[in-house]
Scaffold this motif. Structure first.
Motif, short mmCIF file in Angstrom:
data_model
loop_
_atom_site.label_atom_id
_atom_site.label_comp_id
_atom_site.label_asym_id
_atom_site.label_seq_id
_atom_site.Cartn_x
_atom_site.Cartn_y
_atom_site.Cartn_z
N GLU A 190 0.69 -1.14 -0.07
CA GLU A 190 -0.12 -0.14 0.01
C GLU A 190 0.99 1.25 0.00
O GLU A 190 0.39 2.23 -0.39
CB GLU A 190 -1.04 0.08 1.35
N ASN A 191 2.14 1.09 0.29
CA ASN A 191 3.05 2.27 0.24
C ASN A 191 3.83 2.41 -1.05
O ASN A 191 4.67 3.32 -0.95
CB ASN A 191 4.07 2.28 1.45
N TYR A 192 3.56 1.56 -1.86
CA TYR A 192 4.31 1.46 -3.11
C TYR A 192 4.13 2.57 -3.92
O TYR A 192 2.99 3.16 -4.30
CB TYR A 192 3.99 0.46 -3.89
N LYS A 193 5.40 3.40 -4.32
CA LYS A 193 4.93 4.99 -5.04
C LYS A 193 4.91 4.39 -6.53
O LYS A 193 5.57 3.77 -6.94
CB LYS A 193 6.48 5.69 -4.97
N ASN A 194 3.85 5.10 -7.11
CA ASN A 194 3.56 4.70 -8.56
C ASN A 194 5.02 5.41 -9.25
O ASN A 194 5.54 6.49 -9.22
CB ASN A 194 2.34 5.43 -9.09
N SER A 195 5.35 4.75 -10.67
CA SER A 195 6.12 4.93 -11.37
C SER A 195 5.76 5.98 -12.83
O SER A 195 6.39 6.06 -13.49
CB SER A 195 7.21 3.92 -11.71
#
Length: 201
Positions: A190-195
Motif C-alpha cells: 500500500e506504500n508503493y510509489k507509482n512510477s
C-alpha cells in the motif's frame, strides 16, 4: 531549482532521456525545454511579485491550481515546489506566443467561473470547491471543448514542472532504469510509489 537541487533535476532528466521511456510527463520534452528547466532557480513566494509573463495575482491563482492538481500528501504538492513560478519561466523561455496566451486564457476563464459561482477568486476558495471547479472543466460541465483542451495544456506544464523537481523526481516517483535486467515480479504494497503520472492528464 536552487543550485543544490539542480543536479537532481539534471540527473533525472538525463536518465529519462537516456532510457527509451516516453512517459506522459516527459515524452514531449525538447532540448530547449530541458535547458530552460535546468536554468530555472526555485523561488520562495514567487507569487508575491509579477513574473515574466504572469502577474502576481495570476501566479497566486496558478499556485492554487497546481496545488489542487497535485496536492500535498506525504510529499510536497505542486504549489509547494514553485510549479507556478516554473511555468511562468517555461512559458516565456520556450513556448510560443500562442501557447503563452493559451495559459493566460485558462487562468482568465477559471477566475471568471470562480467569481461567478462563488464570488471569490479561485485561490480563495476552499480546497473542495477548487477541486470541483477543475473537475467541472474536465467533464465539460459548463465549459467548452477548447477550454478543456487549454486546461489540459496547463495541466501538462504542472505535471512536467512537478515530476522534474527534486521532490517529484526523487520522493514521489520511483525511477526504474530501462533496460535494467529482467525481474519476474516487483513487490507492491500500500506504500508503493507509482512510477507513472497517474491520471493527471
Amino acid at each position: 531549482m536552487s543550485n543544490s537541487e539542480n543536479p537532481s533535476r539534471r540527473d533525472f532528466l538525463n536518465k529519462m532521456r537516456g532510457a527509451a521511456v516516453a512517459t506522459t510527463a516527459i515524452g514531449w520534452l525538447t532540448t530547449t525545454q530541458m535547458s530552460a528547466a535546468l536554468a530555472y532557480d526555485i523561488q520562495t513566494n514567487s507569487e508575491s511579485r509579477d513574473g515574466k509573463l504572469l502577474s502576481k495575482e495570476q501566479l497566486r491563482q496558478l499556485k492554487a491550481i497546481a496545488q489542487t492538481i497535485i496536492p500535498k500528501t506525504d510529499t510536497l504538492g505542486a504549489g509547494d515546489v514553485d510549479c507556478h513560478g516554473f511555468i511562468d519561466h517555461q512559458l516565456v523561455t520556450c513556448h510560443s506566443n500562442e501557447e503563452q496566451q493559451k495559459a493566460v486564457s485558462v487562468l482568465a476563464f477559471i477566475d471568471a467561473a470562480s467569481q461567478s459561482s462563488q464570488q471569490r477568486s479561485f485561490d480563495l476558495l476552499e480546497p473542495q470547491q477548487q477541486q470541483a471547479l477543475l473537475e467541472a472543466i474536465e467533464a465539460n460541465n459548463g465549459f467548452t471543448d477548447p477550454q478543456k483542451n487549454d486546461f489540459v495544456f496547463l495541466k501538462q506544464l504542472v505535471v512536467f514542472g512537478y515530476f522534474t523537481s527534486q521532490v517529484g523526481a526523487s520522493e514521489t516517483l520511483n525511477y526504474i532504469p530501462v533496460p535494467g535486467g529482467y525481474k519476474p515480479s516487483v513487490p507492491v504494497d500500500e506504500n508503493y510509489k507509482n512510477s507513472g503520472t497517474l491520471a493527471y492528464y
